[in-house]
Design a protein around this motif. Structure first.
Motif, mmCIF file in Angstrom:
data_model
loop_
_atom_site.group_PDB
_atom_site.id
_atom_site.type_symbol
_atom_site.label_atom_id
_atom_site.label_comp_id
_atom_site.label_asym_id
_atom_site.label_seq_id
_atom_site.Cartn_x
_atom_site.Cartn_y
_atom_site.Cartn_z
ATOM 1 N N TYR A 41 0.861 -1.135 -0.017
ATOM 2 C CA TYR A 41 -0.020 0.098 0.157
ATOM 3 C C TYR A 41 0.894 1.213 0.198
ATOM 4 N N SER A 42 1.867 1.264 0.898
ATOM 5 C CA SER A 42 2.729 2.527 0.944
ATOM 6 C C SER A 42 3.837 2.385 0.194
ATOM 7 N N LYS A 43 4.199 1.199 -0.212
ATOM 8 C CA LYS A 43 5.595 0.932 -1.217
ATOM 9 C C LYS A 43 6.789 1.678 -0.280
ATOM 10 N N PHE A 44 6.704 1.582 0.826
ATOM 11 C CA PHE A 44 7.805 2.145 1.813
ATOM 12 C C PHE A 44 8.330 1.168 2.704
ATOM 13 N N ASN A 45 9.429 0.662 2.453
ATOM 14 C CA ASN A 45 9.942 -0.542 2.989
ATOM 15 C C ASN A 45 10.670 -0.405 4.054
ATOM 16 N N VAL A 46 10.600 -0.743 5.269
ATOM 17 C CA VAL A 46 11.217 -0.411 6.585
ATOM 18 C C VAL A 46 11.877 -1.731 7.032
ATOM 19 N N GLY A 47 12.987 -1.507 7.294
ATOM 20 C CA GLY A 47 13.660 -2.865 8.335
ATOM 21 C C GLY A 47 14.203 -2.550 9.609
ATOM 22 N N SER A 61 10.270 -6.302 9.890
ATOM 23 C CA SER A 61 10.099 -5.333 8.972
ATOM 24 C C SER A 61 8.502 -4.860 8.772
ATOM 25 N N ASN A 62 8.153 -3.807 8.103
ATOM 26 C CA ASN A 62 6.849 -3.320 8.361
ATOM 27 C C ASN A 62 5.956 -4.379 7.615
ATOM 28 N N GLN A 63 4.768 -4.699 8.057
ATOM 29 C CA GLN A 63 3.726 -5.683 7.544
ATOM 30 C C GLN A 63 2.482 -4.718 7.543
ATOM 31 N N GLU A 64 2.192 -4.509 6.546
ATOM 32 C CA GLU A 64 0.939 -3.897 6.070
ATOM 33 C C GLU A 64 -0.380 -4.787 5.913
ATOM 34 N N ASN A 65 -1.573 -4.167 5.979
ATOM 35 C CA ASN A 65 -2.903 -4.798 5.968
ATOM 36 C C ASN A 65 -3.740 -3.714 5.040
ATOM 37 N N LEU A 72 1.631 -3.392 10.938
ATOM 38 C CA LEU A 72 2.479 -2.721 12.069
ATOM 39 C C LEU A 72 3.675 -2.457 11.664
ATOM 40 N N CYS A 73 4.662 -1.271 12.280
ATOM 41 C CA CYS A 73 5.936 -1.011 11.746
ATOM 42 C C CYS A 73 7.000 -1.998 11.864
ATOM 43 N N ALA A 74 8.031 -1.887 11.333
ATOM 44 C CA ALA A 74 9.113 -2.688 11.296
ATOM 45 C C ALA A 74 9.533 -2.833 12.610
ATOM 46 N N GLU A 75 9.838 -1.346 13.445
ATOM 47 C CA GLU A 75 10.464 -1.303 14.758
ATOM 48 C C GLU A 75 9.727 -2.279 15.925
ATOM 49 N N ARG A 76 8.326 -2.192 15.881
ATOM 50 C CA ARG A 76 7.597 -2.752 16.718
ATOM 51 C C ARG A 76 7.686 -4.567 16.337
ATOM 52 N N ALA A 109 15.138 7.454 7.666
ATOM 53 C CA ALA A 109 13.803 7.339 8.039
ATOM 54 C C ALA A 109 13.563 7.282 9.835
ATOM 55 N N THR A 110 12.759 7.897 10.244
ATOM 56 C CA THR A 110 12.799 8.220 11.802
ATOM 57 C C THR A 110 11.699 7.414 12.549
ATOM 58 N N PRO A 111 11.670 6.550 13.504
ATOM 59 C CA PRO A 111 10.760 6.030 14.084
ATOM 60 C C PRO A 111 9.409 6.805 14.459
ATOM 61 N N CYS A 112 8.295 6.029 14.227
ATOM 62 C CA CYS A 112 7.171 6.882 14.690
ATOM 63 C C CYS A 112 6.911 6.995 16.222
ATOM 64 N N GLY A 113 6.087 7.739 16.602
ATOM 65 C CA GLY A 113 5.988 8.061 18.179
ATOM 66 C C GLY A 113 5.478 6.604 18.865
ATOM 67 N N ALA A 114 4.562 5.820 18.182
ATOM 68 C CA ALA A 114 4.543 4.487 18.844
ATOM 69 C C ALA A 114 5.548 3.568 19.201
ATOM 70 N N CYS A 115 6.061 3.567 18.031
ATOM 71 C CA CYS A 115 7.511 2.776 18.085
ATOM 72 C C CYS A 115 8.484 3.284 19.370
ATOM 73 N N ARG A 116 8.707 4.660 19.284
ATOM 74 C CA ARG A 116 9.433 5.208 20.457
ATOM 75 C C ARG A 116 8.908 4.799 21.736
HETATM 76 N N1 THU Z 1 6.582 2.469 9.102
HETATM 77 C C1 THU Z 1 7.557 1.827 9.999
HETATM 78 O O1 THU Z 1 7.724 0.703 9.782
HETATM 79 N N2 THU Z 1 8.225 2.292 10.955
HETATM 80 C C2 THU Z 1 8.151 3.674 11.379
HETATM 81 O O2 THU Z 1 8.720 4.054 12.235
HETATM 82 C C3 THU Z 1 7.171 4.457 10.477
HETATM 83 C C4 THU Z 1 6.492 4.007 9.522
HETATM 84 C C5 THU Z 1 5.915 2.100 8.107
HETATM 85 C C6 THU Z 1 4.545 1.791 8.201
HETATM 86 C C7 THU Z 1 3.858 1.746 6.934
HETATM 87 O O3 THU Z 1 4.093 0.259 6.714
HETATM 88 C C8 THU Z 1 4.845 2.375 6.300
HETATM 89 O O4 THU Z 1 6.281 2.652 6.821
HETATM 90 C C9 THU Z 1 4.374 3.786 5.650
HETATM 91 O O5 THU Z 1 3.922 4.599 6.425
#
Ligand code: THU
Length: 157
Positions: A41-47, A61-65, A72-76, A109-116
């Motif tokens: 969906y986002s095509k933004f790959n986070v490891g 890694s991020n797992q979308e739905n 869920l984000c990659a960090e969590r 790329a910086t982690p979101c607040g929930a991951c922090r």
């Molecule tokens: N994403 C992460 O995996 N980590 C973050 O800290 C921010 C965002 C992911 C969530 C979603 O799959 C994609 O990046 C775009 O937001």
């Protein structure tokens, strides 16, 4: 009344070659983890890669739905895997690598607040600082502890 200033110290590397070997290894693991990202969906790959106190590295890694809040984000993903598979072993470092189509963004790329917030609680549980490393293609940032990326942490433990 008093005005106060908070300053945050962090290290900027221009390449992984400048890093300590264990930090370099963790960044490379985070980049490797991007390959398992499910981000149609986002095509933004986070490891992300978490180093445990015994040296074990746990990747995520991020797992979308399609029902987006269910992803869920990659960090969590990485931290929850570490917590589930290696309970009780402190997490001492986490590296994050993100960008479109498995590339790296120029600025990290910086982690979101929930991951922090989740990092904060695992750091408290572990009783040791957890460093946070954010990798970009133009720079890599290292913060020595979670407080440096989440000042005034909510911590009820
Ligand atoms: N994403 C992460 O995996 N980590 C973050 O800290 C921010 C965002 C992911 C969530 C979603 O799959 C994609 O990046 C775009 O937001």
């Amino acid at each position: 009344m008093e005005n106060k200033t908070l300053s945050i110290n962090y290290t900027v590397y221009s390449s992984v070659d400048e890093m300590l070997p264990q930090d370099r290894e963790l960044v490379l693991a985070a980049i490797e983890a991007q390959k398992s990202s499910y981000a149609p969906y986002s095509k933004f790959n986070v490891g992300a890669a978490v180093r445990l106190d015994d040296g074990t590295i746990v990747m995520g890694s991020n797992q979308e739905n399609a029902a987006s809040p269910s992803g869920l984000c990659a960090e969590r993903t990485a931290m929850f895997a570490a917590g589930a598979h290696y309970p009780g072993i402190p997490m001492v470092s986490i590296a994050i690598a993100g960008g479109p189509d498995c590339t790296l963004c120029d600025a990290p790329a910086t982690p979101c607040g929930a991951c922090r917030q989740v990092m904060a609680e695992y750091q408290t549980m572990g009783g040791k600082p957890m460093s946070v490393i954010m990798a970009g293609s133009g720079a890599i940032w290292k913060f020595d502890k979670v407080e440096d990326v989440l000042p005034f942490i909510f911590d009820s433990l």
